[in-house]
Design an enzyme around this catalytic site. Structure first.
Site, PDB file in Angstrom:
ATOM      1  N   ASP A   1      53.409  36.924  49.773  1.00 35.28           N
ATOM      2  CA  ASP A   1      52.589  35.829  49.389  1.00 35.28           C
ATOM      3  C   ASP A   1      50.967  35.956  49.941  1.00 35.28           C
ATOM      4  O   ASP A   1      51.066  36.751  50.860  1.00 35.28           O
ATOM      5  CB  ASP A   1      53.310  34.340  49.608  1.00 35.28           C
ATOM      6  CG  ASP A   1      52.484  33.379  48.665  1.00 35.28           C
ATOM      7  OD1 ASP A   1      51.532  33.819  47.799  1.00 35.28           O
ATOM      8  OD2 ASP A   1      52.979  32.185  48.480  1.00 35.28           O
TER       9      ASP A   1
HETATM   10  C1  BGC Z   1      50.748  31.123  46.021  1.00 41.76           C
HETATM   11  C2  BGC Z   1      51.462  31.939  45.194  1.00 41.76           C
HETATM   12  C3  BGC Z   1      50.338  32.855  44.261  1.00 41.76           C
HETATM   13  C4  BGC Z   1      49.486  33.606  45.260  1.00 41.76           C
HETATM   14  C5  BGC Z   1      48.372  34.337  44.277  1.00 41.76           C
HETATM   15  C6  BGC Z   1      49.633  31.836  46.720  1.00 41.76           C
HETATM   16  O1  BGC Z   1      48.671  30.920  47.499  1.00 41.76           O
HETATM   17  O2  BGC Z   1      51.560  30.450  47.008  1.00 41.76           O
HETATM   18  O3  BGC Z   1      52.394  31.572  44.184  1.00 41.76           O
HETATM   19  O4  BGC Z   1      51.075  33.691  43.627  1.00 41.76           O
HETATM   20  O5  BGC Z   1      48.595  32.536  45.747  1.00 41.76           O
HETATM   21  O6  BGC Z   1      47.337  33.331  43.762  1.00 41.76           O
END
Ligand code: BGC
Length: 745
Positions: free
Chosen positions: A261
């Protein structure tokens, strides 16, 4: 002469073929091409493909003809482009999309065909936008109604989430766009998401929190999994030895990539050894903070390269990561059969409307207030900020820039104004007037000068004179509502809506409350309101979907994918005081112990004998159904056999409609405690008035099994079981017993 020419052509063709390297030869098996490409790559090239080169992309291998790899959120539409190294909008004019209904709504359709349509349509949008991986869907289990991202997930039941995630993944990947199922695992609330260390029993982990991920991997054959921010057994989940190396890669034989993530990677050594394959978003908190162009200082960049050069690692782990990335390239960017895709096509709007129509849940309909009688109604009062507020902007990373979004008010007007119905809107309350997220603005002016008392009084005086009052309220996607990064602070509705609803209910018996949210909310007024509808976040087609159901063009058939408790105390996680956890003395880690174990959602309702306001699986229709005559093909089963249940479903009302037949299994004799019942099969059937049909549901040993934590295996035990069939979890009234004659040990 002719012969000579032919011979030359042949030599040239053969020559060209002979020169084409294996990694580019589409006639060769992918694994062979992967090995060939790997052999040709330098250390620098290998390191380059395992971490980001911009906010959302990673490098290909230019020298060998592998193009850059582009990811994007997910999961409800394709997120607008941000700058290369900034979170600000790139300002493109071709990145508006169709927003599909939020995943809670998709789960509420209880229709896997809708999930496939969803994935397929989103895949076409992604292709047109040049995206190779969609960061979604999410299948974290709905454990508390305070969870800030529940709207992006598929509810409380592992079986339902598993049935819905598989076709979503397949639909998306059939277009050559990778899904990246997230957030693996145990990311069940948002508060302190980077610091929460989840303490959970092995049984709950395997029986509740992992099955949907497992289904995505084993049945959906998903190409990407995103590690979660939180920790499990004191290790961050983006490089967690147990979750990634043992369970995902060894036990489930996952052959895709583990993506961190954004900002979820914290350590080079753990990232190298514990199964992370692609690092994204480091030096950010997933949203705004950040160092500029820090890609070479990522944990899997220069630090890793140096360590290899100094002999601290061989290239064994690196090659495993690169193989996975190359496999991903062949599945996506190097797939020459990939279609071009479409953006904002009518087919995508139709899909969004269809999914929304099927997911809306009619929670209550006393005195058949709904559907709105369009022949007699002349004046309708619409109340509430959510009747007009754009909901595709906000909520965190799933926020979108849509080509269009029809509001509930405009949807009702479009349907009813041509029939001569007069529709007036009153605001009633002020929620959040800010209509912007990450540089995308709704452009709506939601400013208001009236006092809260005046707003209520204005709505009530008009409500007295209306034929119907339709209230659109609930949550929104502002901070501490349904929004990434934080959980809700309270179970009750915000912005004084309870008071307003009570006043409207007194003023007009034809009050219809439409709750817009991805979560259950307290409804202290439920007994005094005749009609209640769960309207979710429905995306671009919000107005059409809601108007279709409220006016009866569509007969509602959605079923709750989670339990709707009366109070927070009815939720096991809260009743046992487990949320949000206990800080360690150094205040760096907060331990959240899932003390309720298996007893999440309806499993908790059965265990603690609480009385939910609306049960898991509940949802009404404008017609009525009779479910009867449950039969089973045999009364005994062996662990390698199957059982088929047949039940008759009849539409006994006056409208066409669809019903969801739900089958729960109860293990009557077990050496370990088990939930009273668990969903193990379901089917949605559509019937014309007067029509009846036999529906068959088949189960196998998996439906009888539990995770034996003393041995770390799934097992079933011989003995008596009961199948319970119905159209909601609180009244599966038909029952039949059977015996498993030999267990699987
Ligand atoms: C989120 C993810 C997301 C990623 C990219 C993170 O803060 O938890 O779900 O895909 O950012 O935007």
């Amino acid at each position: 002469m002719k012969f000579l020419l032919l011979a030359t052509t042949l030599t040239l063709t053969l020559g060209a073929q002979a020169q084409r390297p294996v990694y580019l030869d589409e006639t060769k098996p992918v694994e062979q091409r992967v090995e060939d490409a790997l052999k040709r790559m330098t250390l620098d090239e290998k390191i380059a493909v395992i971490h980001a080169q911009s906010k959302f992309s990673s490098a290909g291998v230019k020298r060998l003809g592998f193009t850059d790899f582009w990811t994007d959120d997910g999961p409800h539409g394709v997120r607008p482009d941000v700058l290369w190294d900034e979170w600000e909008q790139a300002g493109q004019t071709n990145d508006s999309c169709v927003a599909f209904p939020a995943l809670t709504c998709l789960a509420a359709t209880w229709n896997p065909t809708m999930a496939r349509l969803y994935g397929h349509s989103l895949g076409e949008e992604a292709l047109y936008r040049g995206k190779d991986m969609i960061l979604g869907p999410g299948v974290n289990i709905y454990r508390t109604p305070l969870g800030g991202r529940n709207f992006e997930y598929m509810g409380e039941d592992p079986y339902l989430a598993g049935r819905m995630v598989v076709p979503y993944v397949q639909g998306l990947q059939a277009n050559g766009v990778a899904a990246c199922v997230k957030h693996y695992a145990l990311n069940n609330d948002e508060e302190y998401r980077h610091q929460v260390n989840v303490v959970v029993s092995d049984r709950a982990l395997h029986e509740i929190y992992l099955p949907a991920f497992k289904a995505a991997v084993i049945e959906g054959k998903v190409w990407g999994i995103m590690g979660a921010y939180n920790l499990y057994k004191d290790q961050h989940n983006c490089h967690n030895a147990i979750l990634l190396n043992q369970i995902l890669k060894r036990d489930w034989a996952f052959d895709g990539v583990v993506v961190s993530d954004w900002g979820g990677c914290h350590d080079t050594d753990q990232a190298v050894r514990n199964g992370l394959d692609m690092e994204f978003g480091t030096w950010t908190d997933g949203l705004t903070m950040g160092k500029t162009n820090a890609y070479s200082s990522y944990y899997l960049a220069d630090a890793y390269k140096r360590a290899i050069r100094e002999g601290r690692y061989t290239e064994r782990e690196l090659d495993d990561k690169v193989r996975r990335v190359l496999r991903l390239f062949y599945r996506t960017t190097m797939n020459r059969q990939r279609p071009i895709g479409f953006l904002c096509s009518e087919a995508h709007y139709d899909a969004a409307r269809k999914i929304g129509n099927e997911g809306i849940v009619l929670l209550k309909n006393r005195q058949n207030v709904l559907p709105i009688d369009t022949l007699t109604a002349r004046n309708i009062l619409v109340v509430g900020e959510n009747a007009v507020k754009m909901m595709t902007v906000g909520g965190g990373s799933s926020s979108l820039k849509v080509q269009r979004e029809l509001s509930p008010l405009d949807g009702l007007r479009a349907t009813l104004a041509p029939r001569g119905v007069n529709i007036v809107w009153e605001r009633g309350y002020v929620g959040d007037t800010n209509g912007s997220f990450n540089g995308v603005t709704s452009g709506q002016d939601l400013s208001e000068s009236r006092t809260p008392d005046r707003l209520v009084a204005d709505a009530v005086s008009k409500a007295r004179k209306a034929d119907y009052v339709v209230f659109f309220g609930g949550l929104n996607k502002s901070d501490y509502q349904d929004c990434e990064g934080h959980d809700r602070k309270e179970y009750g509705l915000p912005y004084g809506q309870d008071r307003l609803i009570e006043a409207l209910a007194k003023a007009n018996r034809n009050l219809i409350v439409v709750n817009i949210s991805g979560n259950a909310v307290a409804m202290p007024w439920a007994d005094r309101v005749n009609a209640i509808v769960q309207g979710w976040y429905l995306g671009s087609e919000t107005g059409h979907c809601l108007a279709d159901v409220l006016t009866g063009r569509v007969n509602p058939s959605g079923k709750l994918p989670f339990t709707w408790p009366r109070t927070l105390d009815d939720v096991p996680a809260h009743r046992l005081g487990t949320y949000p956890g206990t800080w360690r003395p150094d205040h760096k880690i907060i331990d959240e112990e899932y003390k309720e174990g298996l007893y999440v959602g309806y499993r908790g309702v059965d265990r603690y004998k609480t009385r939910p306001l609306f049960a898991f699986g509940h949802g009404l229709s404008y017609t009525s159904f009779r479910i009867s005559n449950l039969r089973v093909d045999k009364t005994t089963m062996t662990h390698d056999g199957k059982l088929t249940f047949t039940v008759n479903v009849a539409n006994t009302g006056k409208r066409e409609g669809a019903e969801v037949i739900q089958l729960y299994i109860s293990d009557l004799q077990s050496s370990l405690p088990r939930p009273v019942k668990e969903l193990k099969a379901f089917m949605k059937v559509s019937l014309r008035p007067g029509e009846s049909r036999d529906v068959t549901l088949t189960i196998d040993n998996a439906a009888l099994s539990f995770y034996d934590d003393s041995r770390g295996v799934w097992t079933s035990e011989p003995g008596d079981f009961e199948a319970l069939v119905g159209n909601t979890s609180d009244k599966p009234n038909l029952k039949v017993r059977f015996k498993l004659t030999d267990g699987l040990h």
